[in-house]
Design a protein around this motif. Structure first.
Motif, PDB file in Angstrom:
ATOM      1  N   LEU A 312       0.236  18.403  10.340  1.00  0.00           N
ATOM      2  CA  LEU A 312      -0.437  17.117  10.194  1.00  0.00           C
ATOM      3  C   LEU A 312      -1.472  17.099   9.080  1.00  0.00           C
ATOM      4  O   LEU A 312      -1.976  16.024   8.726  1.00  0.00           O
ATOM      5  N   LEU A 316      -2.342  12.509   8.142  1.00  0.00           N
ATOM      6  CA  LEU A 316      -2.951  11.510   9.023  1.00  0.00           C
ATOM      7  C   LEU A 316      -3.887  10.579   8.249  1.00  0.00           C
ATOM      8  O   LEU A 316      -4.654  11.029   7.393  1.00  0.00           O
ATOM      9  N   ALA A 322      -5.681  14.136  15.085  1.00  0.00           N
ATOM     10  CA  ALA A 322      -4.481  14.792  15.605  1.00  0.00           C
ATOM     11  C   ALA A 322      -4.409  14.678  17.127  1.00  0.00           C
ATOM     12  O   ALA A 322      -3.331  14.411  17.691  1.00  0.00           O
ATOM     13  N   ALA A 325      -3.114  11.268  18.135  1.00  0.00           N
ATOM     14  CA  ALA A 325      -1.674  11.116  17.905  1.00  0.00           C
ATOM     15  C   ALA A 325      -0.885  11.811  19.011  1.00  0.00           C
ATOM     16  O   ALA A 325       0.112  11.277  19.514  1.00  0.00           O
ATOM     17  N   TRP A 343       2.828   9.446  13.481  1.00  0.00           N
ATOM     18  CA  TRP A 343       2.492  10.398  12.426  1.00  0.00           C
ATOM     19  C   TRP A 343       3.024  11.792  12.706  1.00  0.00           C
ATOM     20  O   TRP A 343       3.167  12.592  11.771  1.00  0.00           O
TER      21      TRP A 343
END
Length: 612
Positions: A312, A316, A322, A325, A343
């Motif tokens: 990630l 993002l 994170a 998500a 994402w």
């Protein structure tokens, strides 16, 4: 035929032809005036079979349709590529648990069929057929009662002693009953039920195409792996062949799910809808295939490449963390642009495109040393997590000992052939059910709805097919066999398996997760080039198995072009359809896209479902 005997026609059916093939192959070679097959192959033709109803596909939808048709008194034949209860998507052991939506308020008294209806319409985002959704929710509870009556065991909650009811993908209320071993128990019990009704089952028979007359579809042409070809003539034909998961290099569907029903309907004039919407997501790559179920993300695992670099990083947006998500991902398995979980898959696809991962296109999901207090005690996630761990261990994946090796996979298709309330397509005498039919789903699909849809509409399809098939008894119609020009060739030198490999590569690179005008145009050009290479006779077909392989590849080519056409015209982002060049949702597209064959190309257009 006895009402208590099921006739099983397995792969050894054609062994009696062995000596005939050796001694009289010239005289018995399969031939037809349209030159459908290479004439130097020893195809043998068996006497036609006739019935009121023929059902193609042995998963939950096909079995339910066959059961209902036979229960109404219709002579019924079930044709499937593999073995009953072992082939098809329903019985495929790709997950430890499957969901079955039952909006009876068993856990949440605020749930009801009306709330279920609102959930489906909300996630469909203007692309569902409202009438079909209403039927689905209104008949869901009775479908669950049918399963219980046949002895299906739902997973029990050890804390309450009652059936475990969980929140399904995208749902607002918990209504998902859980079944062990995906949908295999459903296929096993329905196989027993159709045996009691005398349904004729043709196993290891691949349908090559549809028989037709001026009055519509009249059955199917199929072949077994030994080259024995037969017509199965019927007053009503039900296609329950599943989706097209094999369009992609990695698929969470079994090898026999090759878009067959979509392609046959399309070539015979059926309209298809919502074919740009599909389910894709993460699955384990090795040592075994399994869905990465959404509750894994609740534990906030490390998600890295083989060098330990976070997938990630640098992907993002500034306002998305994170952890957010991942926590959002707990709400649903499939990729969707409807929330921040998007994402995860977008980052993974970009890492593949940028060659930040090995050629295998795999990542590491590390669940070692995670904080298990993130799973609320006594909740459905805390019950399902140990079940998942035990299942994964049995598949040689110990999440406490090593990271999971995962990749991006194609899965289900949200669209299919346009049907009416009784599963009739726009082609006379042709019905579609299960994932082969479109309308109940739109841009996204509620978890637990597919097994439910197979039962609700399988029941309707079987009953309507019986009525239609029995009403057409005694009709003497001139039928035509399907055009199979791709099987009339086969004199080249290349391996026929290359056709599928090239289709999958094109679709995985250009259509999976991230789409744009440029990528979709590339996919269209590559699929066209593959088709030309087949017609240029570059591939070798020496055996019936290779002919079936080519037929499946030809079907995938058609379905790939259908999906690309629908995705190209939808110039926006909605649900499972992400256009990097049109990243916003546009209210002008609050409607489905229909595709039909015009000339030799798919024609896609906006086409709202007609009010009924």
């Amino acid at each position: 035929m006895s009402g208590t005997v099921c006739l099983w026609l397995r792969r050894d059916l054609s062994t009696r032809f062995t000596s005939i093939r050796a001694a009289r192959s010239e005289r018995l070679r399969f031939f037809n005036p349209f030159h459908l097959f290479r004439q130097d192959m020893n195809w043998l033709e068996h006497e036609p079979l006739s019935a009121d109803v023929v059902v193609v596909g042995g998963g939950g939808a096909g079995l339910r349709a066959a059961y209902e048709a036979a229960a109404q008194g219709a002579s019924t034949i079930l044709v499937l590529k593999g073995r009953l209860t072992r082939s098809g998507a329903t019985a495929f052991g790709v997950a430890e648990l499957a969901g079955f939506s039952v909006p009876d308020g068993a856990v949440d008294p605020l749930d009801s069929p009306d709330v279920h209806f609102a959930d489906i319409m909300r996630v469909g985002q203007g692309c569902n057929d409202e009438r079909l959704v209403r039927i689905l929710v209104d008949e869901a509870i009775s479908a669950a009662h049918d399963l219980e009556r046949w002895g299906i065991q739902f997973v029990m909650d050890p804390n309450t002693g009652k059936p475990l009811v969980a929140m399904g993908d995208f749902a607002s209320r918990p209504r998902n009953r859980k079944i062990y071993h995906h949908g295999k128990p459903i296929t096993e019990v329905l196989a027993q039920e159709i045996a009691k009704l005398g349904v004729v089952v043709l196993e290891h028979n691949a349908v090559l195409g549809l028989l037709k007359s001026d009055a519509g579809i009249e059955g199917v042409l199929c072949a077994d792996e030994n080259g024995v070809v037969r017509e199965v003539r019927a007053g009503a034909t039900v296609l329950a062949t599943g989706g097209a998961g094999q369009l992609f290099e990695r698929s969470l569907m079994p090898p026999d799910i090759t878009g067959d029903g979509y392609a046959w309907g399309y070539r015979n004039g059926a309209k298809l809808v919502n074919m740009e919407f599909m389910q894709a997501g993460f699955g384990t790559v090795r040592p075994s295939l399994n869905i990465v179920l959404p509750w894994y993300w609740a534990l906030l695992p490390r998600f890295t490449d083989r060098d330990g670099q976070d997938i990630l990083d640098g992907v993002l947006p500034p306002d998305v963390e994170a952890a957010h998500a991942m926590k959002t991902k707990v709400k649903h398995y499939p990729f969707s642009t409807s929330d921040a979980s998007r994402w995860l898959e977008i980052a993974a696809k970009r890492a593949i495109d940028e060659q930040r991962v090995p050629d295998s296109g795999s990542f590491l999901l590390d669940l070692r040393n995670v904080d298990q207090t993130l799973l609320p005690p006594g909740g459905d996630l805390s019950v399902m997590w140990p079940i998942s761990k035990d299942w994964m261990k049995r598949k040689r994946m110990d999440v406490d000992a090593q990271p999971l090796e995962i990749g991006l996979f194609g899965h289900s298709i949200n669209g299919g052939m346009v049907i009416n309330d009784d599963c009739e397509t726009t082609v006379p005498n042709l019905l579609a059910v299960g994932e082969t039919a479109g309308g109940p789903y739109g841009a996204d699909r509620l978890g637990g709805n597919m097994l439910l849809t197979c039962q609700v509409f399988g029941r309707r399809a079987g009953r309507r097919a019986a009525e239609l098939g029995m009403s057409r008894r005694g009709l003497a119609l001139r039928t035509e066999r399907p055009e199979l020009r791709h099987l009339a060739l086969g004199g080249g030198s290349e391996d026929v398996r290359e056709v599928k490999r090239r289709v999958r590569a094109a679709m995985s690179q250009h259509v999976l997760i991230i789409r744009s005008a440029k990528s979709l145009d590339s996919a269209s050009q590559e699929l066209g080039a593959i088709r030309e290479s087949v017609l240029a006779d570059r591939f070798r077909i020496d055996t019936p198995a290779q002919a079936v392989e080519m037929n499946e590849a030809w079907n995938l080519l058609d379905v790939g072009e259908i999906m690309v056409a629908a995705a190209s015209i939808r110039r926006e982002t909605r649900g499972s359809h992400f256009r990097s060049d049109f990243p916003q949702t546009d209210s002008e597209w609050d409607c489905p896209v229909q595709v039909e064959l015009r000339g030799d190309r798919p024609n896609a257009r906006k086409a709202p479902f007609a009010p009924r």
